[in-house]
Enzyme design. Structure first.
Site, PDB file in Angstrom:
ATOM      1  N   GLU A 100       0.812  -1.220   0.000  1.00 37.95           N
ATOM      2  CA  GLU A 100       0.000   0.000   0.000  1.00 37.95           C
ATOM      3  C   GLU A 100       0.845   1.271   0.000  1.00 37.95           C
ATOM      4  OE1 GLU A 100      -3.211   2.167   2.974  1.00 37.95           O
ATOM      5  OE2 GLU A 100      -2.724   0.054   3.237  1.00 37.95           O
ATOM      6  N   ASP A 101       1.925   1.292   0.774  1.00 31.03           N
ATOM      7  CA  ASP A 101       2.631   2.552   1.032  1.00 31.03           C
ATOM      8  C   ASP A 101       4.065   2.598   0.520  1.00 31.03           C
ATOM      9  OD1 ASP A 101       0.419   3.643   2.328  1.00 31.03           O
ATOM     10  OD2 ASP A 101       0.966   2.719   4.228  1.00 31.03           O
TER      11      ASP A 101
END
Length: 762
Positions: free
Chosen positions: A111-112
């Site tokens: 996700e990041d």
């Protein structure tokens, strides 16, 4: 100040992480920087309960996650990598397997960071890759509303949980650490996250039997949403604990000594309720803090199930029992696998003492829920398969997900999920003794659908404890329920959806209603198409229509027929798709100048009534989507015509109805219809009459008596004063046919109080 649990309709994505740094600076409380857990610390924590841990895997995951997050920081200013480390630490406290710990370290990488699922699969294997993917948010999902985004992300999370429950364990640990560090998040986001935790994550942890985690999530949310109330409860609790410190020790000693003297060893310890639990109980029962008698409880942990019941006998013969406070969750476990015996006695100092008696294994399940099942031992197999065999809580979760995934839209899914998560339960039985667990306030409709969807759809009545009762009856613990069914009812009334409590029942009712309505449109569409083909003297065959589906942009014959029935496709378009040379016969032959209705009356169009191409009308409860003219209805014996309204079906009008003039410019909406009434099963049909009666006492009673004596049924009455001496009364009534209606009109005309009576045609 009273704390009310808010259910904001604008809560954001339920799976959204709060570990992202804020875009605006936030005032941060000063605190010493905590030392991050080192590689060897992590390995040692896992090795303490799993000597066969894969150290190389843990070390590689530690290094990979640290490099992937690099210089990223959290809102607190800590390195971002500290967050997945703390999540992993929480999971080591739950004694979870290597794959779950590694997934915790990696859970934000896709996700990041620049990491991809393919890369994680390659380095750590597809099992861990699937866990991490299940935890990844739908960042770029384009949805209409915030509620839809929250619901869609929750749906993804729950479906991932159904595949592997470890996704839930990592997600709950992720949320717990984010709640512990919530002070560093902007105020507006802080409230939203706390509400979301109280709405979704805490109940979900409770449903999985993870009581310790649930209580901490609730208390952290409570402290954020209502700090004043939280502070007041904590002060009262601390003062009470100080005041009763000696009493608590005395009760523990007396319990231990009494059990030991009877030859029963037990671990006895006191435990006080949590602030949120106390506050909600005060609200629910509208009582003050001083009126609560079960703030402190005591647990008796013994060696086996037999010892539980021996301990219960010792306690009950030593101190007086408080009536109505005994519950045996060992013989009838809760759906989250919780097992224990609850009882309350009048103990030392005439104090009420709440006791929970359980074994060590039950104690572990009570605190850690599904996480208490040992995943890391050899021979267990996959956690999902293991829990299918061992855990009622996981079975409930999979069952609930299966039901909720059929919801029509994301917001409906979210509503049903909350319904399933929050309710306490009642336990009822079928006549054969099968136990059915339902939410509190559930009724027989919910019970029927819990037994089987087909039972719910065909339910027409019930017996509760041997006595006939309405299907809407609320059920109590221990009720024996027999559901009476009928094959004649294939779909439930749509109104049941408002009566049902459980998500399963509501979803099934909505689904059955949609199916029944679609079947009606399919039936109507098929009749319209077949009659057009008969009139045009061309052959209709499903096989030939199947080949024309691409030209109609539909995937099945049923889709085509439903679209025709709803008025979305004309029957002539179907004919042209099957026979490109087909030329539509224009209904304009009736002539616009004179009007369709007038022309039809001249032609005696009820003799379409006998035409083989006219569609038979059997009544409102037939297999066609039929309704009758809104301002006057229609009854057998009337010459009738059908008007197709897109999305609504057929409206039946008497041929003399003035409203038909409104459709003269739309001849394609007119249908030939005929009555097809079975004498053996008479039905009532709607009609409207207008009565001008003398304005005197008892006039309305005389009119109603005439209608009742002639077996008419009054549906609605409206009255309007036309002059001081006369009142105009409009009556909607139900009759069997035109002959029945005419008899009622004749008897009304014979009454002295009736000046004039006539039928109203819409």
């Amino acid at each position: 100040m009273v704390y009310r649990r808010r259910r904001s309709t604008q809560m954001q994505a339920a799976t959204e992480s709060v570990a992202v740094a804020p875009t605006a600076p936030v005032a941060r409380p000063a605190r010493p920087r905590a030392r991050m857990m080192r590689q060897y610390d992590l390995v040692e924590r896992v090795r303490s309960y799993n000597p066969n841990t894969n150290e190389d895997l843990l070390n590689r995951a530690y290094v990979y996650a640290m490099k992937a997050h690099g210089s990223q920081t959290r809102a607190s200013g800590d390195p971002y990598f500290s967050h997945p480390l703390e999540v992993a630490a929480i999971l080591t406290d739950l004694k979870l397997d290597d794959a779950t710990i590694v997934a915790a370290l990696l859970h934000d990488t896709i996700e990041d960071t620049e990491a991809t699922r393919a890369e994680i699969d390659q380095i750590f294997g597809p099992e861990i890759g699937a866990l991490v993917e299940g935890l990844t948010k739908l960042k770029r999902l384009e949805l209409v509303s915030r509620e839809a985004k929250q619901a869609e992300n929750l749906r993804k999370l729950l479906l991932a949980i159904a595949d592997d429950v470890r996704v839930l364990l990592v997600k709950l640990a992720d949320r717990l650490h984010n709640m512990r560090t919530l002070d560093f998040v902007p105020t507006e986001s802080r409230r939203r996250i706390a509400e979301e935790t109280l709405d979704i994550y805490a109940p979900l942890a409770g449903r999985m039997g993870m009581q310790e985690m649930r209580e901490e999530l609730e208390d952290l949310s409570f402290r954020t949403l209502d700090p004043e109330a939280y502070s007041v409860v904590m002060q009262r609790l601390d003062a009470l604990a100080e005041r009763n410190r000696n009493l608590i020790g005395e009760i523990e000693d007396q319990l231990s000594n009494n059990l030991r003297h009877r030859g029963l060893g037990a671990r006895v310890y006191g435990r006080r309720k949590k602030p949120f639990s106390i506050w909600t109980k005060m609200e629910r029962k509208s009582v003050g803090f001083e009126q609560l008698s079960d703030i402190f409880g005591f647990r008796l942990v013994v060696s086996d199930v037999e010892a539980c019941y021996r301990a219960l006998g010792i306690v009950h013969t030593t101190w007086p029992v408080v009536p109505g406070r005994f519950k045996d969750y060992i013989s009838t476990p809760k759906q989250n696998d919780y097992r224990s015996i609850h009882t309350t006695v009048i103990g030392p100092g005439n104090q009420r003492v709440e006791l929970q008696i359980r074994t060590e294994a039950m104690d572990q399940i009570a605190e850690r829920g599904i996480a208490a099942h040992v995943f890391y031992k050899e021979g267990v197999g996959s956690p999902t398969e293991f829990l299918k065999r061992e855990s009622n809580a996981f079975a409930w979760l999979r069952h609930t997900i299966g039901i909720l995934s059929e919801s029509a839209n994301p917001e409906e899914f979210l509503e049903h999920t909350k319904l399933e998560l929050f309710h306490d339960q009642v336990f009822c039985f079928t006549p054969k003794g099968k136990l059915i667990a339902l939410p509190r306030h559930a009724n027989v409709i919910d019970f029927a659908y819990a037994v089987h969807t087909d039972v719910g759809n065909s339910a027409v009545g019930c017996k509760i404890n041997g006595k006939f009762a309405p299907l809407s009856s609320e059920l109590q613990n221990g009720d024996e329920v027999e559901v009476l069914t009928s094959e004649a009812q294939s779909a439930p009334p749509s109104a049941w959806e408002t009566l049902a409590v459980t998500g399963k029942a509501r979803a099934a009712i909505r689904r059955a209603t949609r199916t029944a309505v679609r079947d009606q449109y399919v039936g109507l569409g098929r009749r319209i198409v077949e009659r057009l083909f008969e009139r045009a003297k061309i052959e209709y065959a499903d096989d030939k229509l199947k080949g024309a589906l691409p030209r109609l942009a539909r995937t099945s014959i049923e889709d085509v027929m439903a679209a025709v029935g709803r008025g979305e496709i004309k029957a002539s378009h179907v004919a042209r798709a099957m026979y490109p040379d087909y030329k539509e016969e224009r209904i304009a032959r009736y002539g616009v100048k004179k009007g369709l209705a007038a022309k039809l009356k001249e032609k005696g169009v009820s003799e379409p009534s006998r035409s083989p191409v006219a569609i038979p009308i059997r009544g409102i409860n037939s297999d066609l989507p039929v309704k009758f003219a809104p301002n006057g209805g229609a009854v057998p014996g009337d010459r009738i015509v059908g008007i197709v309204t897109p999305g609504e079906g057929i409206t039946i009008y008497p041929i003399q109805a003035p409203a038909l003039k409104d459709f003269e410019e739309e001849p394609e909406r007119w249908l030939d219809v005929r009555w097809d009434i079975e004498d053996s099963a008479p039905q009532r049909f709607p009609a409207r009459i207008k009565v001008e009666n003398v304005n005197e006492p008892g006039a309305l009673a005389q009119i109603a008596t005439v209608i009742a004596e002639h077996d008419g049924n009054i549906d609605n009455i409206s009255m309007q004063r036309r002059s001081p001496d006369f009142t105009e009364t409009t009556i909607d009534l139900e009759v069997y046919d035109l002959k029945h209606l005419s008899a009622i009109l004749a008897q009304l005309r014979a009454k002295a109080v009736v000046a004039k009576v006539e039928r109203v045609n819409g």
